[in-house]
Design a protein around this motif. Structure first.
Motif, mmCIF file in Angstrom:
data_model
loop_
_atom_site.group_PDB
_atom_site.id
_atom_site.type_symbol
_atom_site.label_atom_id
_atom_site.label_comp_id
_atom_site.label_asym_id
_atom_site.label_seq_id
_atom_site.Cartn_x
_atom_site.Cartn_y
_atom_site.Cartn_z
ATOM 1 N N TYR A 250 37.179 49.989 39.275
ATOM 2 C CA TYR A 250 38.540 50.445 39.579
ATOM 3 C C TYR A 250 39.405 49.289 40.052
ATOM 4 O O TYR A 250 39.005 48.491 40.897
ATOM 5 N N ASP A 251 40.607 49.216 39.519
ATOM 6 C CA ASP A 251 41.600 48.223 39.909
ATOM 7 C C ASP A 251 42.642 48.908 40.780
ATOM 8 O O ASP A 251 43.483 49.655 40.281
ATOM 9 N N ALA A 252 42.586 48.657 42.102
ATOM 10 C CA ALA A 252 43.471 49.354 43.036
ATOM 11 C C ALA A 252 44.935 49.020 42.825
ATOM 12 O O ALA A 252 45.812 49.764 43.276
ATOM 13 N N SER A 253 45.232 47.932 42.116
ATOM 14 C CA SER A 253 46.640 47.582 41.882
ATOM 15 C C SER A 253 47.317 48.558 40.926
ATOM 16 O O SER A 253 48.548 48.576 40.824
ATOM 17 N N LEU A 254 46.530 49.372 40.237
ATOM 18 C CA LEU A 254 47.103 50.354 39.309
ATOM 19 C C LEU A 254 47.555 51.623 40.008
ATOM 20 O O LEU A 254 48.167 52.483 39.383
#
Length: 528
Positions: A250-254
């Protein structure tokens, strides 16, 4: 190239990648429902001019004494145009999910924004086994089906937080919970209000042909319990072997907004005190509801109702219960943890929760009009009766007939969401028809239930589908309609295969469906 970028590229490959790319090219769901309405208007006009009609199997015309003929109505007829233009507020406000979603989110917004959800989930999964997380969440979500539609609003966003707190992709949590709450809607360890509703319709369908006939509310108990244990490994396998590898890291910046990434890894003393206070408040609410059911007055039990309906007030009270069980513990946690100051902070967090639902309100407005216009046109009823008649005339062997009912129910569910509405039309045709060849009404109901729920998770016309999309976009602002369909498609195949396996096994081995019920039966005497 980051792991998140690689994972994102991988999701665009293969059959699921094609579904995702194609679906994401579709317009915004709001505009999509507008197109659906326009197409529906055209189809209603064509079908009306063609005289498409069917005899309703459960309604008698008092003038002729025969089955009432249902004809497709043009949505541009004077009556439908009048309804469309004069009932706009009623159409919007009477949209079934709207009041439930907004009510629960008033409390859930406080519990989320105070930090209760994230802290509780982080504390609870700190030492939890990664191996058992998926089956635990799936089982909890299947059992939550007794809470009916409230399970959609409560369990699905909660599962995303649980997975994130465990260091796993939050969209995996949404996939697991949506598949379990909706795709496995009929699976459960105990009978509930859905059993009372569907088997009540089945009983009425039998009585239209064979006169007095009583069906036990637990007539599908063993079957739905077996589905729980068969669906569980299917959902587990799809999640860990297909969905999670496909989504990657998971990329939290999304994220579409500030989410659980802002919560520190540890749990502070203030947060621990907040969790304790929230737990005490939640226990108090549970005790209060138990008293309202088991106490000397018991206002949540209706003793004058039939046995299967006596608990209906309790089931209906679960909506305000969920509101309070999020709101009050969230406030108690926030006061102790320092995230809520006074009552103005509490009201502010409730207001922020409603702001987040702005898009859902817009979407609900057009979706509500599509649903009600579809009902006005009578196309759903005519389509259901026509399809049931085709099954009757097919001449298939018994096991194949039951599989056909599963598949037909699954197909019909793509365009008509209500399980009871479809069964009210199908049961008077299918149940007596299969009784005539020795299949019990309980078995016919069980086959219908398998197909009815499996396609919930892949149709945008399912009333909660847009809400699930909004839940996903809070974790990934670029998540589109195609992305959600691609996420849920493997679950659909897994659940449908498992459901067909259970259905065929029950017929082949003639297993009991519930206490005193079986697959086959001796034909009762017809009503005079």
């Amino acid at each position: 190239m980051s792991a998140a970028t690689v994972a994102s590229a991988e999701t665009q490959n293969g059959f699921l990648g094609w579904i995702e790319r194609t679906g994401n090219r579709l317009p915004d769901p709001v505009l999509l429902f507008v197109y659906f309405i326009l197409i529906l208007i055209v189809l209603s006009i064509v079908a009306s001019l063609a005289g498409w009609s069917a005899a309703h199997p459960a309604e008698i015309d008092p003038d002729t004494g025969t089955n009432r003929i249902i004809t497709v109505e043009s949505l541009l007829s004077a009556e439908n145009l009048r309804n469309l233009l004069t009932l706009v507020p009623e159409t919007f406000t009477h949209f079934p999910p709207l009041g439930m979603v907004l009510t629960v989110m008033l409390g859930a917004g406080v519990a989320e924004r105070s930090g209760l959800f994230t802290t509780a989930m982080r504390a609870s999964v700190a030492k939890a086994s990664r191996f058992w997380l998926t089956p635990s969440v799936a089982l909890a979500c299947m059992l939550a089906n007794h809470a009916a539609d409230a399970a959609f609003v409560v369990m699905i966003p909660l599962a995303a937080i649980i997975y994130y707190a465990a260091g796993r992709h939050p969209l995996v949590g949404i996939g697991v919970s949506f598949a379990s709450v909706s795709g496995a809607f009929s699976a459960n360890l105990l009978p509930g209000q859905l059993d009372a509703l569907l088997l009540g319709i089945t009983e009425a369908a039998v009585q239209t042909v064979f006169g007095d006939y009583t069906i036990n509310i637990a007539g599908n108990w063993y079957f739905i319990a077996a589905m729980t244990f068969v669906y569980l490994p299917a959902i587990w396998f799809v999640t860990d072997r297909v969905i999670e590898p496909r989504l990657g890291t998971y990329d939290a910046s999304l994220a579409g907004e500030a989410l659980a990434s802002d919560v520190p890894e540890g749990v502070t003393p203030e947060q621990k005190r907040g969790l304790r206070n929230a737990g005490l408040v939640a226990l108090g609410l549970v005790a209060l509801w138990a008293f309202l059911v088991l106490g000397p007055v018991a206002p949540l039990v209706d003793p004058s109702a039939p046995p299967e309906a006596q608990m209906n007030p309790f089931y209906r009270s679960l909506l305000p219960f969920f509101l309070l069980v999020f709101l009050l513990p969230g406030y108690a946690y926030g006061r102790a943890a320092g995230t809520i100051g006074d009552h103005r902070d509490l009201i502010g967090k409730m207001s922020e929760a409603m702001k987040d639902m702005a898009y859902y309100l817009v979407l609900s407005f057009v979706a509500a009009h599509f649903v009600v216009m579809f009902a006005w046109s009578n196309m759903g009823i005519v389509l259901a009766v026509t399809g049931a008649d085709a099954l009757k005339a097919s001449g298939l062997p018994m096991w194949a007939m039951l599989i056909a009912i599963v598949l037909f129910g699954a197909f019909l569910n793509l365009i008509i969401g209500s399980a009871s509405a479809k069964w009210s039309v199908l049961a008077p045709v299918l149940v007596p028809m299969l009784m005539l060849v020795g299949v019990s009404p309980e078995m016919t109901t069980a086959a219908y239930r398998v197909g009815d729920s499996a396609t919930n998770i892949i149709t945008p016309l399912m009333v909660y589908f847009p809400l699930i999309l909004i839940f996903c976009q809070r974790w990934n602002k670029n998540f589109g309609l195609g992305s959600l369909t691609a996420l849920m498609m493997p679950y659909f195949f897994g659940i449908m295969a498992a459901g067909l396996l259970v259905t065929v096994s029950w017929v082949v081995f003639d297993l009991p469906l519930g206490p005193g019920t079986s697959v086959f039966m001796e034909l009762p005497s017809a009503a005079p």
